[in-house]
Every structure is written in C-alpha cells, then in structure tokens.
Scaffold this active site. Structure first.
Site, PDB file in Angstrom:
ATOM      1  N   GLU A 174      38.136  -3.508   0.870  1.00 47.72           N
ATOM      2  CA  GLU A 174      37.577  -2.332   0.997  1.00 47.72           C
ATOM      3  C   GLU A 174      38.509  -1.019   0.718  1.00 47.72           C
ATOM      4  OE1 GLU A 174      34.293  -2.408   3.722  1.00 47.72           O
ATOM      5  OE2 GLU A 174      33.182  -3.970   2.633  1.00 47.72           O
ATOM      6  N   GLU A 297      32.091 -10.566   0.181  1.00 49.48           N
ATOM      7  CA  GLU A 297      31.432 -10.320   1.426  1.00 49.48           C
ATOM      8  C   GLU A 297      29.908 -10.107   0.896  1.00 49.48           C
ATOM      9  OE1 GLU A 297      32.867  -7.467   4.196  1.00 49.48           O
ATOM     10  OE2 GLU A 297      34.880  -8.000   3.794  1.00 49.48           O
TER      11      GLU A 297
HETATM   12  O1  AHR Z   1      32.178  -8.344   7.497  1.00 52.93           O
HETATM   13  C1  AHR Z   1      32.436  -7.247   8.366  1.00 52.93           C
HETATM   14  C2  AHR Z   1      33.089  -6.124   7.577  1.00 52.93           C
HETATM   15  O2  AHR Z   1      32.205  -5.514   6.627  1.00 52.93           O
HETATM   16  C3  AHR Z   1      34.326  -6.501   7.045  1.00 52.93           C
HETATM   17  O3  AHR Z   1      35.498  -6.471   7.968  1.00 52.93           O
HETATM   18  C4  AHR Z   1      34.414  -5.197   6.109  1.00 52.93           C
HETATM   19  O4  AHR Z   1      35.181  -5.541   5.063  1.00 52.93           O
HETATM   20  C5  AHR Z   1      32.969  -4.931   5.678  1.00 52.93           C
HETATM   21  O5  AHR Z   1      32.780  -3.425   5.833  1.00 52.93           O
END
Ligand code: AHR
Length: 498
Positions: A174, A297
């Site tokens: 991110e 994710e």
């Molecule tokens: O999964 C939780 C968080 O969500 C992670 O650390 C981040 O990459 C995303 O914003």
C-alpha cells in the site's frame, strides 16, 4: 419455473491457480501472537511455539501460500530485529496496530517454520516505506543465499544452514497509503530501484510483486505498468468488502438485517468489475498476460466486536462471510488468465478469519468451511458454465440469485460450486453435464452443503458447530443430469466422478 446450470465438461478455460486460495497473516491484533504463536513455554499445546489446534485446522486447507509480515506492518518492520536468540530480540511498538509492544519473538525463522508445517510457500513483503535498499537486499540474501556470505553465515549462526526456497517477494505494501503515501510515479521509480537488489541467488528465482492499486485507482495501475511492467512478475490489488462507510461506520459482522446482507453481497461483486478494469489496463502493456494480478488483500471488513481493541480488527464471521468468500472465488476463477494469486485478510483472529481463538479455545468460521469445501478447485481446469438462475431482488435492486463455477481436476473429477444468495427461497436446479460420454449414477456424485436459517448464523466458543458443512446428495441423478435442491443462503459443492 425450474432453473438450470449447464457445465461443458470439454470446454476448458485454463488452470485455476492454487495460489488463489492463499492467505495473509500480519503482526496485527491477535493474528500472529496468540492466534498462531504462543511460544514454546505456553501451556497451550504447541509445535516449536506454534499452537497445535490452529496448525491442525489450517493444515486441512492445503494452504498454498502465506503472505507475511504485513500489511501496513511490513513497511515498519526491520527484519534484523526478529532473528537470533529470542530473549535478545528488540522490543518495539507496533505503532500502526494498537500501539502494543512487539517483542519480535515471531520472526523470519518462525515464519518459515510455520510455512513448512503448513506445506505453504512463503510470500514475504519487504519494507520500502521506512526501510533501506540494503536492508531489503540483505533479507533476501539471508533467506536464500547458499554458501559463504555475511548474511548466509549469520543465518547459520542462528540455527539454519540450508537456505530457504523463497519465490514470492513483495516490494512494499500500500505504497499509496500506510506504505509511504507516494504518488505512482515516485513509487514506480522506487520499485525499479529496490527490485534491482531483490536478487536470484543460485537456483532460487524470485517472483517480484510490485505494490498495486487501492480499489479503483486505475491511474496507479496505468503508471506502474507503463514504467515498470518489464521488471515485475506481479502487481497487487487491494479491495475489501465493507457494507457501510469505511471511515465512519462499516457495519456489524453480526447484523441480521436483509439490507446489510444484500449490500454486503452486492459490494463483493464489485471485485469482478475491478479485475476486469485493472486487467484491461494491464492487457495494453502485457498482452501475453505474463504479469499476474495479485489480490493480496481481500475479504470483509466490519466494525470490531464491541469491547475489543479497535486497533486489533477482530470481527465475528457468519454465513454472510461464507457467501462473500464463495462469490469471490467464483470471480477469481473467472479471471484465472490474469489473477495468479489472492490472499484473504487474514488467517486468524483478524478481519475475515479462518479461525478465531480465545485463550486455549479455537473455533472454525463459516469462511474456513468454504475454503475447505472449495480446495478441490486448486490447480484444476476451469470449465465453461452457463447458468439460468434468476435474480434475487431487494428493493429496487437485484443480484443473481445463484453464482456457479466448475472445474475438472487431474483425475477427471468435476467439481461444481454454487452460492445461493437469496435468503428467502429454496431453489430447485437442474445440473446438466454436457460432453460426458457415460451416464451418471447416484454413486458417482457426492457433495457438501453449508447453510443456515439466520442471516447472522455463526459459531461461538460455546456453540462452535452452529454453521458447518453437511454431506449432500442430489434429489435424483439420471443420464447426464441431476436435480439439486439448494436451500436459501447456502454454499454447495458437488463432485462428480464420471
Ligand atoms: O489487513 C489490514 C490492513 O489493511 C493491512 O495492514 C493494510 O495493507 C490494509 O489497509
């Protein structure tokens, strides 16, 4: 009117990478500590510090790949703090997640051991946000160099002579947000620089993953592909299913209103639009589809359970989560030409988890059961499906009542999975298998069904088996078809061994 599904058993659409069934575990809340790692001296039975009950449950899932150490944590993690004798490891503050002390007892060696015990490939996410190029280069050397080198020698001193096999490496996380708040142009340049030093030592060939877009940030994908596609193997994408507003009120995991049910499922379908649009951009720069889209994710994100640390992202998990998982898998299968990997967030005690723990207790979530029912699709060949299944209407809006995906495995078994989203109606479906040359008998068909009567049905430590799969048989089987009775709000998998 009876609805029907046709599966074309001889119309193949490529392999469904097993890595689509990947997981993610971050130093966040009770995922690593308590959830996976209890330490060797814990009264909770463990294998070299990893709790046995959770390990046993996860081993069942055939987890192909596990991402670690974050997430946002990755860009604050300094790997050298997490190797060597545990009693000497640096204690730090996990500033991003709850401000708790991180004692670094779970580091590289412990993670690699967890992967070995799970039979999963490691996917390490490196630190670009607050780490140096040298630090990243040395981590790869530490893990994979075979022979005489400063980092390989240090690894040996720390108890591991053999290098580990490491394929997947992420260059930051991110980077548009917690990983450095960068512009895509700036990150693309940093990516080019950092990845240069993510070296292939000996036979170890790294699959390099560039930090990708947030949801529908198509410009990010455009810039990364334009500037750096030739230097990457994968580009990531993050999208969470949040029924409410991300910042104000995400919604409760246990909300039993149909409005929330519908909204959540509707939002999970957005994954299809995102994959289509990001893939279209990638196709322009990479028409051969060499670079994978890595959805590292995904999953539901609700408000934390009342009374729990807001920085720990602990949420319950219901039959609604099971359907979100099933719908996502069907979408990932459909995009198997571009999606090489996906990693649900997260494995234990965080967001859409497989298992929840409380002290020495553990429960399996409805999402766990979907991963278990669907594992047959791993590395199988996707088959063409044509479904005439009607719609599920809510207010002025609608969704398909049913989503379906089918695959054929190496042994010729055909697996058909069905998500029934309508919470009111049971549905009778005719499943037709085109292209078979033998008639089917009831004994060649088996199945599993996960369903519940309440929209927020879930498992608790007091009642851990409220939502769990039961064996399933079709109402009838004849010729090349069968009649399926599919209850409202259910996930079904039928396996045919012709
Ligand atoms: O999964 C939780 C968080 O969500 C992670 O650390 C981040 O990459 C995303 O914003």
């Amino acid at each position: 009117m009876k609805q029907s599904i046709k599966v074309y058993t001889d119309l193949e659409h490529g392999k469904i990478s097993k890595h689509i069934y990947g997981h993610f575990s971050e130093h966040l809340g009770r995922c690593i500590y308590e959830g996976l790692w209890v330490g060797e001296d814990s009264p909770i039975p463990n294998t070299e510090g990893i709790r046995n009950d959770v390990l046993g449950a996860l081993q069942e899932l055939n987890i192909p790949v596990l991402r670690w150490p974050g997430g946002c944590f990755a860009d604050e993690y300094h790997w050298k703090d997490g190797v060597g004798p545990r009693e000497n490891r640096k204690r730090m503050v996990n500033t991003h997640w709850g401000g708790v002390v991180e004692n670094n007892h779970f580091g590289t060696h412990e993670f690699m051991r967890l992967c070995e015990l799970l039979g999963a490939e490691p996917y390490i996410c490196g630190n670009v946000g607050s780490g140096t190029v040298q630090e990243m280069q040395e981590w790869v050397e530490y893990m994979t160099f075979d022979g005489e080198s400063p980092m390989a020698n240090w690894r040996t001193e720390n108890g591991r002579e053999e290098p580990w096999a490491l394929k997947y490496f992420g260059v930051g996380n991110e980077n548009w947000g917690c990983g450095g708040h960068m512009r895509p142009e700036y990150y693309a340049d940093l990516y080019r620089r950092y990845q240069t030093y993510v070296r292939n030592y000996g036979d170890n060939k790294i699959y390099k993953i560039a930090g990708g877009a947030n949801v529908d940030d198509y410009r990010w994908t455009e810039v990364l592909m334009r500037e750096a596609a030739h230097l990457m193997d994968g580009l990531s994408l993050h999208y969470y299913t949040v029924p409410g507003d991300f910042w104000e009120n995400k919604g409760s995991a246990l909300d039993d209103r149909e409005s929330e049910w519908f909204k959540t499922l509707k939002k999970s379908f957005r994954m299809d639009e995102l994959l289509t649009k990001h893939s279209t951009i990638m196709d322009r720069y990479d028409p051969e589809k060499r670079v994978g889209l890595i959805v590292d994710e995904w999953g539901t994100w609700f408000d934390v359970e009342p009374g729990t640390n807001p920085g720990f992202l602990y949420q319950q998990n219901t039959i609604r989560d099971a359907l979100v998982a099933g719908v996502h898998f069907h979408i990932f299968h459909e995009h198997n030409d571009r999606v090489h990997m996906a990693n649900i967030a997260q494995m234990v005690n965080v967001l859409q988890a497989m298992v929840l723990t409380e002290g020495e207790q553990m429960l399996l979530t409805p999402t766990y059961h979907v991963f278990n029912m669907y594992k047959v699709h791993q590395d199988a060949t996707r088959l063409e499906v044509n479904a005439d299944v009607g719609t599920y209407k809510f207010g002025d809006d609608e969704l398909p009542a049913v989503t379906v995906s089918a695959s054929k495995d190496n042994e010729g078994a055909i697996h058909v999975s069905v998500c029934h989203l309508d919470p009111h109606r049971d549905t009778d479906l005719t499943l037709k298998l085109n292209g078979l040359n033998k008639s089917l008998s009831a004994s060649s068909v088996s199945g599993e069904l996960l369903t519940a009567n309440e929209l927020n049905a879930h498992n608790t430590f007091e009642r851990p088996n409220e939502v769990e799969p039961v064996p399933y048989e079709p109402a009838s089987v004849s010729g090349h078809e069968m009649e399926l009775k599919v209850p409202a709000s259910s996930v079904l998998r039928v396996t045919i061994r012709p």
